[in-house]
Write an enzyme that holds these catalytic residues in place. Structure first.
Site, mmCIF file in Angstrom:
data_model
loop_
_atom_site.group_PDB
_atom_site.id
_atom_site.type_symbol
_atom_site.label_atom_id
_atom_site.label_comp_id
_atom_site.label_asym_id
_atom_site.label_seq_id
_atom_site.Cartn_x
_atom_site.Cartn_y
_atom_site.Cartn_z
ATOM 1 N N HIS A 1 0.814 -1.215 0.000
ATOM 2 C CA HIS A 1 0.000 0.000 0.000
ATOM 3 C C HIS A 1 0.849 1.266 0.000
ATOM 4 C CE1 HIS A 1 1.069 -1.412 3.944
ATOM 5 N NE2 HIS A 1 1.107 -0.149 4.321
ATOM 6 N N ASP B 1 -4.099 -7.079 -1.771
ATOM 7 C CA ASP B 1 -4.471 -7.895 -0.617
ATOM 8 C C ASP B 1 -5.312 -7.125 0.412
ATOM 9 O OD1 ASP B 1 -2.330 -6.372 0.161
ATOM 10 O OD2 ASP B 1 -1.123 -8.038 0.942
HETATM 11 C C1 G1P Z 1 1.031 -2.859 8.302
HETATM 12 C C2 G1P Z 1 -0.256 -3.216 8.987
HETATM 13 C C3 G1P Z 1 -0.329 -4.714 9.201
HETATM 14 C C4 G1P Z 1 -0.161 -5.442 7.854
HETATM 15 C C5 G1P Z 1 1.095 -4.955 7.160
HETATM 16 C C6 G1P Z 1 1.198 -5.524 5.751
HETATM 17 O O1 G1P Z 1 2.129 -3.248 9.090
HETATM 18 O O2 G1P Z 1 -0.389 -2.536 10.208
HETATM 19 O O3 G1P Z 1 -1.550 -5.051 9.792
HETATM 20 O O4 G1P Z 1 -0.093 -6.819 8.043
HETATM 21 O O5 G1P Z 1 1.087 -3.535 7.061
HETATM 22 O O6 G1P Z 1 0.107 -5.174 4.955
HETATM 23 P P1 G1P Z 1 2.909 -2.251 10.104
HETATM 24 O O7 G1P Z 1 3.368 -1.086 9.273
HETATM 25 O O8 G1P Z 1 1.905 -1.813 11.114
HETATM 26 O O9 G1P Z 1 4.014 -3.067 10.681
HETATM 27 ZN ZN ZN Z 2 -0.852 -5.061 0.167
#
Ligand code: G1P
Ligand code: ZN
Length: 539
Positions: free
Chosen positions: A113, A280
């Site tokens: 993302h 995803d």
């Molecule tokens: C973030 C989201 C987590 C997700 C990950 C990958 O990780 O909080 O839930 O699994 O992206 O999409 P974080 O940056 O908090 O470690």
């Molecule tokens: Zn993703």
């Protein structure tokens, strides 16, 4: 044609919550990808007879990195690669291809993302034969290898043509370029009631799906418009672009602005959804209505019997510790297993493989089931459409009835971004030391019932993981603190707030959480330590 090239280590190739993720400018440095990939190949060891799946979300550098990976795989003795046409493949489609072909693993080139482009981020996610991302014990070994890697092997040949579907050979390695959409569509058809959803659209139901100029565009066009008959133009931003057209492909209230504005306008369609860069994550909206991912997980779980693939029954359900407790109440009601794991999809894999759970989800717009070993954006959208078709109710009705039955968890996440890493680490360490002393203390009207680090003991491989800090209050409210493991610069402090009510179902979440936010700031001293009195992003 196989060349061995001398190299020197980079010190920063440690994987985070989901693979290696860095600024594009860092990844394009000489031998950066080569060092990382060679370290993985070294840790796997004997590659003869092994098959891997490769693809990406089409972001900047996807095309260059994938050629390096192909040529290195061949030089390192890999027997076969299955590659998405033009180097594209969504994360959930990749997981499916690994499982379907009993491959030994796969590589998805994506920073998920995070924004893309020359000034954005790039990343590599590595999955093993489970179809899910490798456990920390393996990524630790790979990191150790990146610290000593001194040479890499590469096949010195021109770039492989990935535009045509079909079979070819490179330095003795078999390559199959496949259409990444076909198998995925068939899998979805096997799970959901496509006829019922088609009838829904035929009866005039409208939707908007925002692919955010990322990888799910072709999947969404095919499934929603071509197969299910959603009106032409229902899928927007469907052409994958290397910089996502400047969008930040994170489907939430902040970054999916166009979709949110549209769904909160009088022109809104009956249903709105978006996915992230690699497909995803998902966001679900109704006209002037937003479903939090925590509620979405609870609602999908509660309605499993409406879906053909799950109607005979499901194993348990799991959520990340930071996710709201809404689904816990559903699990209790249905008498199914319930698990709380650290943040990161890889922690769900053992639970799915051991048939402890069928569904799982995270507050960060991730929902999925054991049909694959990654979260799945389009799966979640189809699940909602299938519920709407079967129940004959709107997104808002379904959600409000759910709250009526189970009560409502008001829930929000506050992110403090760009914090100095040392400041963030010290804050977390001091907080961890302080939390045990808070038990029994009262802040305003909130009495702390327990406070400390969240520690997960995996029931399958018996590994133990510490992730984040939790303050629990007597009324069921919770504060969770974590440092992000997916950023590419500085630290991001995430503060997750939750407050439960059985009777007050129509309040504004921000208002409901004002006091807890103040308490969360007071306990952690985030404003004093970071100079930030407001969060940078609230979702
Ligand atoms: C973030 C989201 C987590 C997700 C990950 C990958 O990780 O909080 O839930 O699994 O992206 O999409 P974080 O940056 O908090 O470690
Ligand atoms: Zn993703």
């Amino acid at each position: 044609m196989i060349k061995t090239v001398a190299t020197t280590p980079y010190t920063d190739q440690k994987m985070g919550t989901a693979g290696l993720r860095r600024k594009s400018k860092v990844v394009v440095q000489p031998n950066y990808v080569e060092n990382f990939m060679q370290s993985i190949f070294n840790v796997i060891g004997n590659l003869k007879g092994k098959t891997f799946v490769v693809g990406g979300d089409g972001r900047y550098y996807n095309d260059i990195a994938i050629q390096k990976i192909i040529k290195m795989a061949a030089a390192n003795g890999v027997s076969r690669l299955i590659i998405g046409q033009n180097g594209y493949m969504s994360t959930p489609a990749g997981s499916n291809i690994i499982l379907k072909n009993k491959a030994d693993g796969g590589f998805i080139l994506s920073a998920s993302h995070n924004p893309g482009g020359e000034n954005g981020d790039f990343g590599i996610k590595y999955s093993n034969e489970t179809g899910g991302q490798i456990p920390s014990a393996v990524s630790d070994k790979i990191y150790a290898q990146t610290q000593i890697v001194s040479e890499y092997k590469i096949c010195d040949v021109p770039d492989v043509d990935l535009s045509k579907i079909g079979h070819q050979e490179l330095c003795g390695m078999q390559i199959d370029v496949i259409d990444p959409v076909t198998d995925y569509v068939e899998m979805m058809r096997g799970i959901f009631d496509f006829d019922a959803i088609s009838k829904l659209f035929a009866a005039g139901f409208t939707m908007r799906f925002d692919a955010m100029n990322a990888v799910t565009g072709p999947y969404a066009k095919k499934i929603f418009e071509e197969i299910l008959g959603a009106p032409a133009g229902s899928v927007v931003n469907y052409r994958p672009l290397p910089d996502f057209g400047g969008l930040h492909p994170d489907p939430n209230m902040v970054y999916a602005k166009d979709l949110v504005n549209f769904m909160f306008s009088d022109q809104a369609t009956d249903f709105g959804a978006a996915n992230d860069g690699d497909g995803d994550r998902n966001m679900i909206l109704g006209p002037k209505f937003f479903v939090t991912p925590s509620d979405s997980l609870a609602i999908l779980t509660d309605n499993f019997s409406l879906i053909p693939a799950y109607k005979k029954g499901i194993y348990g359900v799991a959520k990340s510790a930071a996710t709201s407790t809404a689904v816990e109440r559903v699990a209790k009601e249905h008498g199914i297993g319930y698990y709380e794991v650290p943040t990161g999809w890889k922690y769900f894999v053992n639970l799915m493989d051991s048939k402890r759970i069928t569904f799982c989800g995270e507050e960060s717009f991730g929902t999925g089931s054991s049909h694959i070993r990654e979260k799945d954006g389009i799966w979640a959208v189809l699940f909602w459409l299938n519920i709407i078709a079967a129940a004959g109710k709107s997104v808002e009705q379904i959600t409000r009835e759910h709250w009526q039955k189970y009560g409502r968890s008001y829930y929000m996440r506050f992110d403090f971004e760009g914090v100095d890493t040392a400041v963030a680490d010290k804050m977390m360490a001091d907080l961890e030391a302080k939390l045990p002393t808070l038990s029994g203390k009262t802040f305003d009207n909130y009495k702390v019932s327990a406070a400390g680090a969240f520690i997960y003991n995996d029931p399958v491989d018996h590994s133990s993981t510490k992730n984040g800090l939790i303050v629990r209050f007597a009324d069921g409210s919770r504060i969770v603190y974590r440092l992000s493991g997916t950023g590419s610069s500085g630290a991001t402090i995430r503060v997750y707030l939750e407050r439960y009510s059985q009777t007050d179902l129509r309040s504004d979440p921000l208002k409901m959480l004002t006091e807890i936010f103040r308490i969360a700031m007071q306990i952690s001293e985030i404003p004093e330590r970071t100079g930030k009195h407001q969060a940078d992003v609230i979702t």
